[in-house]
Scaffold this motif. Structure first.
Motif, PDB file in Angstrom:
ATOM      1  N   LEU A  87       0.778  -1.296   0.158  1.00 45.40           N
ATOM      2  CA  LEU A  87      -0.043  -0.024   0.123  1.00 45.40           C
ATOM      3  C   LEU A  87       0.863   1.261  -0.084  1.00 45.40           C
ATOM      4  O   LEU A  87       1.052   1.560   1.024  1.00 45.40           O
ATOM      5  CB  LEU A  87      -0.839   0.008   1.236  1.00 45.40           C
ATOM      6  CG  LEU A  87      -1.946  -1.070   1.239  1.00 45.40           C
ATOM      7  CD1 LEU A  87      -2.614  -1.255   2.723  1.00 45.40           C
ATOM      8  CD2 LEU A  87      -2.760  -1.102   0.200  1.00 45.40           C
ATOM      9  N   GLY A  88       1.298   1.511  -1.044  1.00 45.50           N
ATOM     10  CA  GLY A  88       2.289   2.734  -1.297  1.00 45.50           C
ATOM     11  C   GLY A  88       3.675   2.143  -0.828  1.00 45.50           C
ATOM     12  O   GLY A  88       4.304   1.357  -1.287  1.00 45.50           O
ATOM     13  N   ARG A  89       4.242   2.915   0.013  1.00 45.59           N
ATOM     14  CA  ARG A  89       5.389   2.651   0.899  1.00 45.59           C
ATOM     15  C   ARG A  89       5.414   1.343   1.762  1.00 45.59           C
ATOM     16  O   ARG A  89       6.411   0.990   2.247  1.00 45.59           O
ATOM     17  CB  ARG A  89       6.133   3.897   1.206  1.00 45.59           C
ATOM     18  CG  ARG A  89       6.772   4.749   0.259  1.00 45.59           C
ATOM     19  CD  ARG A  89       7.578   5.788   0.766  1.00 45.59           C
ATOM     20  NE  ARG A  89       7.716   6.813  -0.113  1.00 45.59           N
ATOM     21  CZ  ARG A  89       8.691   6.907  -1.206  1.00 45.59           C
ATOM     22  NH1 ARG A  89       9.239   5.624  -1.463  1.00 45.59           N
ATOM     23  NH2 ARG A  89       8.968   7.803  -1.940  1.00 45.59           N
ATOM     24  N   TRP A  90       4.061   1.340   2.339  1.00 41.65           N
ATOM     25  CA  TRP A  90       3.730   0.400   3.456  1.00 41.65           C
ATOM     26  C   TRP A  90       4.017  -1.128   2.943  1.00 41.65           C
ATOM     27  O   TRP A  90       3.197  -1.210   2.008  1.00 41.65           O
ATOM     28  CB  TRP A  90       2.579   0.714   4.183  1.00 41.65           C
ATOM     29  CG  TRP A  90       2.169   0.053   5.301  1.00 41.65           C
ATOM     30  CD1 TRP A  90       3.378  -0.328   6.198  1.00 41.65           C
ATOM     31  CD2 TRP A  90       0.923  -0.321   5.749  1.00 41.65           C
ATOM     32  NE1 TRP A  90       2.480  -0.984   7.213  1.00 41.65           N
ATOM     33  CE2 TRP A  90       1.121  -0.968   6.912  1.00 41.65           C
ATOM     34  CE3 TRP A  90      -0.328  -0.017   5.237  1.00 41.65           C
ATOM     35  CZ2 TRP A  90       0.111  -1.658   7.775  1.00 41.65           C
ATOM     36  CZ3 TRP A  90      -1.366  -0.851   5.944  1.00 41.65           C
ATOM     37  CH2 TRP A  90      -1.201  -1.571   6.990  1.00 41.65           C
ATOM     38  N   ARG A  91       4.630  -1.900   3.589  1.00 42.59           N
ATOM     39  CA  ARG A  91       4.639  -3.244   3.194  1.00 42.59           C
ATOM     40  C   ARG A  91       4.701  -4.238   4.232  1.00 42.59           C
ATOM     41  O   ARG A  91       5.453  -4.791   4.593  1.00 42.59           O
ATOM     42  CB  ARG A  91       6.007  -3.770   2.534  1.00 42.59           C
ATOM     43  CG  ARG A  91       6.509  -2.608   1.252  1.00 42.59           C
ATOM     44  CD  ARG A  91       5.800  -3.291  -0.099  1.00 42.59           C
ATOM     45  NE  ARG A  91       6.552  -2.598  -1.182  1.00 42.59           N
ATOM     46  CZ  ARG A  91       6.457  -1.462  -1.600  1.00 42.59           C
ATOM     47  NH1 ARG A  91       5.928  -0.567  -1.003  1.00 42.59           N
ATOM     48  NH2 ARG A  91       6.974  -1.330  -2.789  1.00 42.59           N
ATOM     49  N   PRO A  92       3.414  -4.345   5.016  1.00 42.94           N
ATOM     50  CA  PRO A  92       3.434  -5.156   6.007  1.00 42.94           C
ATOM     51  C   PRO A  92       3.551  -6.637   5.817  1.00 42.94           C
ATOM     52  O   PRO A  92       3.106  -6.876   4.663  1.00 42.94           O
ATOM     53  CB  PRO A  92       1.984  -4.776   6.738  1.00 42.94           C
ATOM     54  CG  PRO A  92       1.272  -4.410   5.380  1.00 42.94           C
ATOM     55  CD  PRO A  92       2.365  -3.560   4.628  1.00 42.94           C
ATOM     56  N   ALA A  93       3.918  -7.617   6.508  1.00 46.25           N
ATOM     57  CA  ALA A  93       3.946  -8.962   6.304  1.00 46.25           C
ATOM     58  C   ALA A  93       3.531  -9.817   7.491  1.00 46.25           C
ATOM     59  O   ALA A  93       3.992  -9.490   8.704  1.00 46.25           O
ATOM     60  CB  ALA A  93       5.571  -8.988   5.605  1.00 46.25           C
ATOM     61  N   VAL A  94       3.262 -10.990   7.294  1.00 47.60           N
ATOM     62  CA  VAL A  94       2.866 -12.012   8.362  1.00 47.60           C
ATOM     63  C   VAL A  94       2.956 -13.465   7.823  1.00 47.60           C
ATOM     64  O   VAL A  94       2.684 -13.526   6.713  1.00 47.60           O
ATOM     65  CB  VAL A  94       1.462 -11.494   8.964  1.00 47.60           C
ATOM     66  CG1 VAL A  94       0.228 -11.935   8.064  1.00 47.60           C
ATOM     67  CG2 VAL A  94       1.275 -12.370  10.306  1.00 47.60           C
ATOM     68  N   GLY A  95       3.492 -14.273   8.804  1.00 49.16           N
ATOM     69  CA  GLY A  95       3.396 -15.561   8.192  1.00 49.16           C
ATOM     70  C   GLY A  95       4.147 -16.471   9.259  1.00 49.16           C
ATOM     71  O   GLY A  95       4.872 -16.023  10.235  1.00 49.16           O
ATOM     72  N   PRO A  96       4.294 -17.713   9.118  1.00 46.79           N
ATOM     73  CA  PRO A  96       5.140 -18.768   9.890  1.00 46.79           C
ATOM     74  C   PRO A  96       6.379 -18.817   9.832  1.00 46.79           C
ATOM     75  O   PRO A  96       7.113 -18.365   8.725  1.00 46.79           O
ATOM     76  CB  PRO A  96       4.619 -20.005   9.480  1.00 46.79           C
ATOM     77  CG  PRO A  96       4.324 -19.991   7.999  1.00 46.79           C
ATOM     78  CD  PRO A  96       3.710 -18.317   7.771  1.00 46.79           C
ATOM     79  N   GLU A  97       7.313 -19.180  10.835  1.00 50.75           N
ATOM     80  CA  GLU A  97       8.508 -19.230  10.916  1.00 50.75           C
ATOM     81  C   GLU A  97       8.965 -20.442  11.725  1.00 50.75           C
ATOM     82  O   GLU A  97       8.310 -20.642  12.451  1.00 50.75           O
ATOM     83  CB  GLU A  97       9.179 -17.975  11.718  1.00 50.75           C
ATOM     84  CG  GLU A  97      10.568 -18.104  11.746  1.00 50.75           C
ATOM     85  CD  GLU A  97      11.484 -16.784  12.541  1.00 50.75           C
ATOM     86  OE1 GLU A  97      11.105 -15.914  12.179  1.00 50.75           O
ATOM     87  OE2 GLU A  97      12.205 -17.235  13.453  1.00 50.75           O
ATOM     88  N   LEU A  98       9.850 -21.234  11.144  1.00 51.31           N
ATOM     89  CA  LEU A  98      10.335 -22.488  11.582  1.00 51.31           C
ATOM     90  C   LEU A  98      11.599 -22.463  11.941  1.00 51.31           C
ATOM     91  O   LEU A  98      12.510 -22.024  10.921  1.00 51.31           O
ATOM     92  CB  LEU A  98       9.993 -23.805  10.772  1.00 51.31           C
ATOM     93  CG  LEU A  98      10.297 -24.923  11.103  1.00 51.31           C
ATOM     94  CD1 LEU A  98       9.551 -25.436  12.264  1.00 51.31           C
ATOM     95  CD2 LEU A  98       9.895 -26.007  10.094  1.00 51.31           C
TER      96      LEU A  98
END
Length: 177
Positions: A87-98
């Motif tokens: 969204l414009g300059r905003w790049r949020p992220a979410v997900g799993p980590e192992l």
């Protein structure tokens, strides 16, 4: 055009926009099981990571080094798959980590606890963990990325729920290659 190439293009719409991203950051990790092993002070460390951006996905991994405190080898190795939006300059992220961690610290029991308590506590703190990683304040400026106040919540894999893992990514600076 070959059918498998068309199928690949349909399944991976962002393949043409794929990129590589490397970053370095400062993080704080807290591990606790609510019992005698209850280390509430976070361990500060460095986090070096790599991500391959493939459309809305950021696939990659990295290495964390948290030298402060007593314990095992103060290194973690991890892999993650983050779903990101733009969204414009905003790049949020979410997900799993192992990952595999050498950070758990077993404190020797004091005050009349059984001698085998350390061994019992160690059985709860296996090296492998799973977590949910969120980077809500991640921004991109041309070829550079800045992320602050990342949050990670997880547990060990050998006895899920027996240990709580909290991590706060204080700041990460990255560059797209």
């Amino acid at each position: 055009m070959r059918p498998w190439l068309l199928l690949t293009a349909a399944l991976l719409p962002g393949a043409a926009a794929a990129g590589h991203d490397v970053s370095l950051g400062v993080t704080a990790v807290t591990l606790t099981n609510g019992g005698v092993y209850n280390v509430t002070a976070p361990r500060l460390g460095l986090d070096a990571s790599y991500a391959y951006e493939l459309g809305a996905w950021r696939l990659g991994g990295g290495l964390r080094w948290a030298p402060a405190g007593r314990g095992n080898l103060p290194v973690e190795v991890y892999a993650r798959a983050l779903l990101s939006t733009q969204l414009g300059r905003w790049r949020p992220a979410v997900g799993p980590e192992l990952g595999v961690s050498g950070l758990p610290i077993i404190l020797p029991p004091e005050g009349g606890f059984p001698d085998d308590l350390s061994r019992q506590q160690a059985a709860q703190l296996g090296p492998a963990y799973v977590a949910v990683h969120a980077a809500p304040l991640r921004f991109a400026f041309r070829h550079f990325t800045v992320s602050a106040l990342e949050l990670q919540w997880g547990t060990t894999l050998n006895r899920p729920g027996s240990t709580l893992r909290l991590q706060f990514g204080l700041v990460h600076l990255g560059v797209s290659l």
